[in-house]
Design an enzyme around this catalytic site. Structure first.
Site, PDB file in Angstrom:
ATOM      1  N   GLY A 160       0.869  -1.186   0.000  1.00  0.00           N
ATOM      2  CA  GLY A 160       0.000   0.000   0.000  1.00  0.00           C
ATOM      3  C   GLY A 160       0.898   1.225   0.000  1.00  0.00           C
ATOM      4  O   GLY A 160       2.057   1.155  -0.447  1.00  0.00           O
ATOM      5  N   ILE A 162       2.474   2.876   2.411  1.00  0.00           N
ATOM      6  CA  ILE A 162       3.732   2.809   3.188  1.00  0.00           C
ATOM      7  C   ILE A 162       4.674   1.782   2.554  1.00  0.00           C
ATOM      8  O   ILE A 162       5.873   2.032   2.411  1.00  0.00           O
ATOM      9  CB  ILE A 162       3.449   2.498   4.676  1.00  0.00           C
ATOM     10  CG1 ILE A 162       2.587   3.606   5.292  1.00  0.00           C
ATOM     11  CG2 ILE A 162       4.765   2.352   5.452  1.00  0.00           C
ATOM     12  CD1 ILE A 162       2.135   3.358   6.728  1.00  0.00           C
ATOM     13  N   THR A 239       6.887  -2.781  11.153  1.00  0.00           N
ATOM     14  CA  THR A 239       6.429  -1.470  11.640  1.00  0.00           C
ATOM     15  C   THR A 239       4.908  -1.359  11.460  1.00  0.00           C
ATOM     16  O   THR A 239       4.367  -0.255  11.457  1.00  0.00           O
ATOM     17  CB  THR A 239       7.105  -0.319  10.846  1.00  0.00           C
ATOM     18  OG1 THR A 239       6.918  -0.560   9.450  1.00  0.00           O
ATOM     19  CG2 THR A 239       8.578  -0.197  11.159  1.00  0.00           C
ATOM     20  N   SER A 240       4.223  -2.515  11.259  1.00  0.00           N
ATOM     21  CA  SER A 240       2.778  -2.446  10.987  1.00  0.00           C
ATOM     22  C   SER A 240       1.993  -2.616  12.289  1.00  0.00           C
ATOM     23  O   SER A 240       1.725  -1.637  12.989  1.00  0.00           O
ATOM     24  CB  SER A 240       2.392  -3.485   9.939  1.00  0.00           C
ATOM     25  OG  SER A 240       2.663  -4.804  10.377  1.00  0.00           O
ATOM     26  N   ARG A 241       1.667  -3.847  12.640  1.00  0.00           N
ATOM     27  CA  ARG A 241       1.040  -4.140  13.924  1.00  0.00           C
ATOM     28  C   ARG A 241       1.650  -5.432  14.442  1.00  0.00           C
ATOM     29  O   ARG A 241       1.911  -6.372  13.663  1.00  0.00           O
ATOM     30  CB  ARG A 241      -0.480  -4.330  13.774  1.00  0.00           C
ATOM     31  CG  ARG A 241      -1.267  -3.051  13.613  1.00  0.00           C
ATOM     32  CD  ARG A 241      -1.249  -2.187  14.885  1.00  0.00           C
ATOM     33  NE  ARG A 241      -2.071  -1.000  14.773  1.00  0.00           N
ATOM     34  CZ  ARG A 241      -1.617   0.209  14.395  1.00  0.00           C
ATOM     35  NH1 ARG A 241      -0.336   0.378  14.088  1.00  0.00           N
ATOM     36  NH2 ARG A 241      -2.440   1.236  14.349  1.00  0.00           N
ATOM     37  N   GLU A 270       1.622  -4.372  23.866  1.00  0.00           N
ATOM     38  CA  GLU A 270       2.391  -3.131  24.043  1.00  0.00           C
ATOM     39  C   GLU A 270       1.945  -2.464  25.331  1.00  0.00           C
ATOM     40  O   GLU A 270       0.742  -2.400  25.589  1.00  0.00           O
ATOM     41  CB  GLU A 270       2.175  -2.197  22.851  1.00  0.00           C
ATOM     42  CG  GLU A 270       2.754  -2.781  21.565  1.00  0.00           C
ATOM     43  CD  GLU A 270       2.597  -1.877  20.342  1.00  0.00           C
ATOM     44  OE1 GLU A 270       2.117  -0.745  20.479  1.00  0.00           O
ATOM     45  OE2 GLU A 270       2.955  -2.335  19.244  1.00  0.00           O
ATOM     46  N   HIS A 289       7.090   1.473  19.179  1.00  0.00           N
ATOM     47  CA  HIS A 289       5.985   1.958  18.320  1.00  0.00           C
ATOM     48  C   HIS A 289       6.157   3.450  17.988  1.00  0.00           C
ATOM     49  O   HIS A 289       5.303   4.279  18.325  1.00  0.00           O
ATOM     50  CB  HIS A 289       4.620   1.706  18.990  1.00  0.00           C
ATOM     51  CG  HIS A 289       3.496   1.634  17.993  1.00  0.00           C
ATOM     52  ND1 HIS A 289       2.419   0.792  18.136  1.00  0.00           N
ATOM     53  CD2 HIS A 289       3.269   2.308  16.832  1.00  0.00           C
ATOM     54  CE1 HIS A 289       1.583   0.964  17.118  1.00  0.00           C
ATOM     55  NE2 HIS A 289       2.087   1.878  16.316  1.00  0.00           N
TER      56      HIS A 289
HETATM   57  C1  DGY Z   1      -0.893   4.432  13.208  1.00  0.00           C
HETATM   58  O1  DGY Z   1      -1.189   5.616  13.024  1.00  0.00           O
HETATM   59  O2  DGY Z   1      -1.687   3.510  13.072  1.00  0.00           O
HETATM   60  C2  DGY Z   1       0.517   4.150  13.572  1.00  0.00           C
HETATM   61  O3  DGY Z   1       0.702   2.886  14.083  1.00  0.00           O
HETATM   62  C3  DGY Z   1       0.996   5.212  14.552  1.00  0.00           C
HETATM   63  O4  DGY Z   1       2.356   5.321  14.375  1.00  0.00           O
END
Ligand code: DGY
Length: 330
Positions: A160, A162, A239-241, A270, A289
């Site tokens: 997508g 990112i 860096t997603s979830r 988290e 995060h």
């Molecule tokens: C979001 O906006 O979903 C990100 O994880 C925050 O950095």
């Protein structure tokens, strides 16, 4: 003003976004430290016309039912997995979010993690600070050797906005880029992303970077079986979830030395529990995060979340709505 809307806001925001909101609404701001606990969130939001929340606030069906006056919900995040979207949609409640404004900043962090992991930057810094850099070990042919990024293959899972921004950085660093998406985009292919199926991506990539939204379909997308398919010695960046990865399976794969390392900004739980097995493993870069955490981006996120909320309260279409089905013309 007797009929000004009441807006519950779960955290102070950077920049002047709250002042702008205060010009048209009465603000009920959570003043505690960090996220309000669930009971405090419920009292804060009860009776409010609008709710401006963060990704750390769980907005479930129970909370929504306790807030019948809500006309607009806005999250200062792009991800909305903390919101029961189906429950919001069922009652026609628009949910705002902040795509776009954090794309490049999050891609910067993903690439910073990839570089840090590949070249062992945090480990080298710890080594220096620990006083290990002595005249006897001034420069050694085999000291802190890492992996080359140039010439390596990056697999982008979820191409997508990112994912594409990460792919552009990778191309600039001389990497070959493979991509996997449920709906491959022509523009990404034009930018040099070679779309393959997930199995092939996992088998061929030296670095795998995750950029899918968390949904029931992507929860544990990277499970023990997917980790076993990854090229031996390859590295994972997330860096997603956190829930996109089966963290226990990842810890096992790392402990067994099957993977070269992982750089993680997000975790299943988290903050990361102090007894998480990840903390005891070598070859990991861990951050709390901070994907979107730049001064300018957090300001833009705050502004956009206020714009979404104001539009929702005024009965206008939100600039970025995560459940556009609430509108007659989605
Ligand atoms: C979001 O906006 O979903 C990100 O994880 C925050 O950095």
């Amino acid at each position: 003003m007797p009929d000004e809307p009441i807006v519950a806001v779960t955290r102070g925001l950077p920049g002047g976004a709250l002042e702008r909101l205060g010009e048209v609404a009465g603000i009920r701001l959570w003043e505690g430290v960090g996220a309000p606990p669930p009971h405090a969130l419920r009292s804060l939001a009860r009776g409010a016309d609008g709710l401006l929340c963060m990704l750390t606030d769980r907005i479930d069906a129970g909370l929504l039912a306790a807030c019948p006056r809500l006309q607009a919900l806005s999250s200062c995040s792009v991800g909305v997995d903390h919101v029961d979207l189906a429950a919001a949609t069922a009652r026609g409640l628009p949910v705002g979010h902040t795509p776009g404004v954090l794309t490049e900043t999050t891609a910067d962090l993903a690439f910073a993690l990839l570089l840090a992991l590949a070249r062992r930057v945090p480990e080298a810094e710890r080594w220096l600070r620990a006083g290990s850099w002595t005249p006897q070990r001034r420069w050694e042919p085999d000291l802190l050797l890492g992996r080359d990024v140039h010439g390596a293959t990056l697999g982008v899972v979820g191409v997508g906005a990112i994912g594409r921004a990460v792919a552009r950085r990778a191309r600039g660093f001389g990497m070959r880029v493979l991509g996997w998406s449920r709906h491959p985009k022509r523009e990404a292919a034009d930018e040099g992303v070679h779309f393959v199926d997930l199995e092939r991506l996992l088998a061929d990539a030296d670095f795998v970077s995750l950029h899918v939204a968390l949904t029931p379909q992507t929860r544990h997308l990277v499970d023990a079986a997917a980790l076993a398919r990854m090229k031996p010695g390859s590295c994972l960046v997330n860096t997603s979830r956190g829930e996109v990865v089966d963290e226990a399976a990842l810890a096992e794969a790392l402990a067994a030395g099957r993977l070269g390392g992982a750089a993680l900004d997000v975790f299943e739980q988290e903050p990361l529990a102090p007894d998480s097995p990840l903390l005891g493993l070598k070859g990991l870069v861990l951050t709390p995060h901070i994907g979107s955490a730049s001064v300018a981006t957090r300001r833009r996120m705050a502004e956009l979340s206020v714009e979404n909320l104001l539009a929702g309260l005024a009965g206008r279409r939100m600039p970025h709505c995560a459940n556009p089905e609430v509108y007659a013309n989605p």
